[in-house]
Design an enzyme around this catalytic site. Structure first.
Site, PDB file in Angstrom:
ATOM      1  N   PRO A   1      79.330  80.493   4.887  1.00  0.00           N
ATOM      2  CA  PRO A   1      78.656  79.873   3.581  1.00  0.00           C
ATOM      3  C   PRO A   1      79.725  79.797   2.473  1.00  0.00           C
ATOM      4  O   PRO A   1      80.664  80.504   2.251  1.00  0.00           O
ATOM      5  CB  PRO A   1      77.456  81.013   3.338  1.00  0.00           C
TER       6      PRO A   1
ATOM      7  N   LEU B   1      84.395  80.782  -0.042  1.00  0.00           N
ATOM      8  CA  LEU B   1      83.209  82.102   0.546  1.00  0.00           C
ATOM      9  C   LEU B   1      82.325  82.324  -0.129  1.00  0.00           C
ATOM     10  O   LEU B   1      82.544  82.881  -1.310  1.00  0.00           O
ATOM     11  CB  LEU B   1      83.954  82.795   1.507  1.00  0.00           C
ATOM     12  N   HIS B   2      81.162  82.420   0.054  1.00  0.00           N
ATOM     13  CA  HIS B   2      80.049  83.048  -0.374  1.00  0.00           C
ATOM     14  C   HIS B   2      80.253  84.650   0.156  1.00  0.00           C
ATOM     15  O   HIS B   2      80.818  85.084   1.160  1.00  0.00           O
ATOM     16  CB  HIS B   2      78.754  82.783   0.209  1.00  0.00           C
ATOM     17  N   ALA B   3      80.051  85.722  -0.878  1.00  0.00           N
ATOM     18  CA  ALA B   3      80.322  86.974  -0.502  1.00  0.00           C
ATOM     19  C   ALA B   3      79.805  87.343   0.865  1.00  0.00           C
ATOM     20  O   ALA B   3      80.602  88.119   1.616  1.00  0.00           O
ATOM     21  CB  ALA B   3      79.820  87.919  -1.528  1.00  0.00           C
TER      22      ALA B   3
ATOM     23  N   GLY C   1      79.762  85.830   3.386  1.00  0.00           N
ATOM     24  CA  GLY C   1      80.475  85.416   4.500  1.00  0.00           C
ATOM     25  C   GLY C   1      81.792  86.042   4.665  1.00  0.00           C
ATOM     26  O   GLY C   1      82.340  85.593   5.852  1.00  0.00           O
TER      27      GLY C   1
END
Lengths: 335, 357
Positions: free
Chosen positions: B174, B238-240, B242
């Protein structure tokens, strides 16, 4: 301003002499001031107003044939793609810009500039109309030297400091060099083909206009306020926006098929005679040998143009000589 | 917490229809991982049934199979603490879209300028490539060994049944997004073609192939310098949620520089199965009875079965034969003496201490 005060001729070396500020004061910085080579077929025409103190240059342009064949020329084609997903009931129409050389081989009305100071819009328009008609008469006379189409690139919007929103939102990301103002520095360093050098750096793939800032999108195909006279004038001569824009400021390219231009349909080869009636005569442009253009009054009688005034003595022609002639007014009956 | 399995605490197995409630809990909880787990009960049930069929089917694989795994904490009576999955051949009926990073160099010697321009090319390169999906784990277990088993054991399963999968493996991760649906990449790219935020677009396409979205996206390359700064910064980020699964995949040897997700700009990693760490290290070893060895390296151990696939972590040395105690053999569903597939991890088990969750 009476048309009889106006005179159209080719730019001469005297016009460009140092100290002769007339024409040079008309030309934006960076404009090519090279006189066309005789063998090039190019013509650089000037309209001036005749007065007691000589002629004042009012407008000039170059007529070129076969552009982009010796040095590349580029424009963006403004296209359209439709993205549709019927199951989602989504339908999106998107504008695209695609860099190309679609007009390579065309003829061009280039480096058009004109005086504004002390002239009403009507006076500016009269000078420009005469200049355009004179160029189109030359085109008719030299039809064999030209291709299928004729174009002219109009200036796109710029702010008071010379910044173009089109360039700021698109070209600047690909070439960070000098592009503010009239780009005189680039032209001075790299010559009249400097835009081809910049084009090498511009995006080769289609650019979706929706990725560009709103001001950039709004500038696509728009004409700078200083040139608002041109679209109507060019439109009346049969040229229209053809979905191409300039690569620097996004100004529109107007184009036409040469053989469908009203001026080309009006232009005729006529023999000249004197003794016309001034009261019933109309202004005509004559293309004489040596790239000379005369604006005289006359009336057409079949294949003869009967002039209401005498030709200058040094321009007398043989009695059966034919010259290319074009009425100055679009509404004039060419038959 | 029970201490019946101090050194063989976690078990990965195929998800079953009976796991529906536990998966619903994971889908609704703020689990760490990639949010491809449907929160809709019917969709989840459908996914479980498709997965069960894939594990059970003796037929030749068609490519449209999905395999869903769950992770149990044996020390908590088999509580389900995570899930992960595999799509055998994404885009099976259509195309799988990604953006491929490419760079164009344009040079003007006369102007003294050389530009290296980052572009994104919409592509179908990963169509048919097997996809690691749906990594979710209870945050309480994020710092322990459980995520390693949850992620890496899938690779042993693929290696064991390679005929069912591509030899290229990929995984989407993500990209940055906020809780209000704001997503810098989507807002700069997708939104211009949809006039809606990403959650709304996802809702619109819910239950449909996401290729519908892709077909509305620009088909020609996107010049990254034309995107706004937040979108440029978001590319490949990245989203955290992920970070944990992404780190495991990078450690496995996946490559993350080529592809990004066309919706949120998150990195899509990709690698050849045989080059991935767990697959390279995997060895088929006979088992023998004994006691597990505190202080030895953790081994990723699977029973090599398809329908009754089981995988655990347990400490063992590098001897040709792998030692199982009764509890670990039971967890794997094996009789002592049967062979296992084992791959060493990089970490040793604590000497005499229970691995902390």
């Amino acid at each position: 301003m009476k048309s009889s005060n106006l005179h159209v001729r080719a730019v001469s070396v005297e016009d460009l002499a140092p100290g002769n500020g007339g024409l040079r004061s008309l030309l934006p910085g960076g404009t090519d001031t090279t006189l066309p080579a005789p063998e090039s077929g190019e013509q650089w025409l000037l309209v001036e107003r005749l007065g007691a103190d000589g002629g004042r240059p009012l407008a000039c342009l170059r007529l070129r044939a076969g552009i982009g064949l010796q040095a590349p020329r580029h424009w963006y084609h403004v296209g359209c793609v439709v993205h549709a997903a019927k199951p989602l009931q989504l339908f999106h129409r998107q504008s695209t810009l695609l860099l190309g050389s679609d007009h390579a081989g065309a003829s061009e009305l280039a480096d058009l500039c004109w005086a504004r100071a002390g002239l009403s819009l009507a006076e500016q328009a009269a000078a420009l109309r005469l200049l355009l008609r004179a160029a189109l008469l030359q085109l008719a006379q030299q039809r064999h030297a030209h291709g299928v189409s004729l174009i002219i690139e109009l200036p796109g919007p710029r702010d008071d400091e010379g910044r173009s929103p089109f360039w700021q939102g698109l070209g600047r990301h690909f070439y960070a060099g000098e592009m503010v103002g009239h780009t005189a520095g680039l032209a001075a360093r790299h010559g009249p083909d400097w835009r081809a050098l910049v084009a090498v750096l511009l995006p080769r793939q289609p650019v979706y206009a929706s990725f560009l800032p709103a001001a950039t999108q709004a500038a696509i195909g728009q004409v700078d306020a200083s040139a608002q006279l041109l679209p109507e004038l060019l439109g009346s001569e049969g040229l229209a926006y053809d979905h191409h824009v300039g690569i620097i400021d996004g100004g529109p390219v107007f184009a036409a098929c040469i053989d469908r231009l009203p001026a080309l349909l009006q232009a005729r080869r006529l023999s000249l005679a004197e003794g016309g009636d001034a009261a019933t005569s109309e202004p005509w442009l004559l293309a004489l040998p040596g790239q000379q253009t005369l604006l005289l009054r006359g009336r057409r009688e079949g294949q003869v143009l009967r002039l209401a005034q005498a030709l200058p003595a040094d321009l007398r022609l043989a009695g059966d000589a034919l010259v290319w002639a074009l009425p100055l007014e679009l509404s004039a009956d060419p038959r | 917490m029970s201490d019946r399995h101090p050194l063989c605490r976690y078990l990965l197995r195929p998800a079953l229809p009976a796991d529906l409630a536990a998966l619903e809990r994971l889908a609704h909880a703020s689990a760490i991982g990639i949010s491809s787990l449907p929160s809709n009960r019917a969709a989840l049930q459908d996914k479980l049934e498709r997965s069960a069929h894939a594990f059970e089917s003796e037929d030749d694989a068609t490519g449209e199979e999905i395999y869903l795994f769950v992770l149990e904490d044996l020390a908590r009576d088999g509580t389900i603490i995570g899930t992960s999955g595999i799509e055998a051949s994404p885009g099976f009926h259509d195309r799988f879209y990604s953006y491929r990073n490419e760079f164009i160099v344009q040079v003007s010697p006369e102007l003294g300028t050389r530009n290296r321009i980052h572009t994104l090319h919409l592509c179908h390169d990963l169509t048919g490539v097997s996809l690691l999906t749906g990594f979710h784990i209870d945050p309480a277990y994020a710092d322990g060994l459980a995520p390693q088993l949850l992620s890496r054991a899938r690779l042993l399963f693929i290696a064991q049944f390679a005929e069912r999968f591509s030899d290229r493996i990929a995984s989407e991760n993500p990209g940055p997004a906020d809780d209000n649906g704001g997503c810098p990449f989507w807002d700069a790219v997708g939104r211009r073609f949809f006039d809606m935020d990403y959650p709304s677009a996802e809702a619109l396409t819910s239950g449909r192939n996401k290729a519908y979205i892709a077909e509305l996206m620009p088909q020609s390359p996107i010049y990254v310098p034309l995107l706004d700064e937040p979108a440029q910064w978001a590319l490949g980020q990245l989203h955290a949620v992920g970070e944990l699964p992404f780190a495991i995949l990078l450690d496995e040897g996946f490559e993350a520089d080529t592809y990004i997700n066309i919706y949120d700009g998150g990195p899509t990693v990709e690698g050849r199965l045989q080059t991935l760490k767990s697959v390279r290290r995997a060895r088929r070893r006979p088992s023998q009875a004994g006691t597990l060895q505190p202080g030895a390296r953790w081994q990723l151990v699977s029973n090599g079965r398809r329908r009754d696939f089981r995988a655990v972590l347990l400490p063992a040395d590098a001897a040709p034969t792998l030692t199982l105690d009764e509890a670990s053999a039971a967890a794997l569903g094996l009789h002592i003496g049967e062979p296992v597939l084992a791959a060493a991890l990089d970490w040793a088990a604590p000497a005499g201490a229970e691995e902390a969750a």
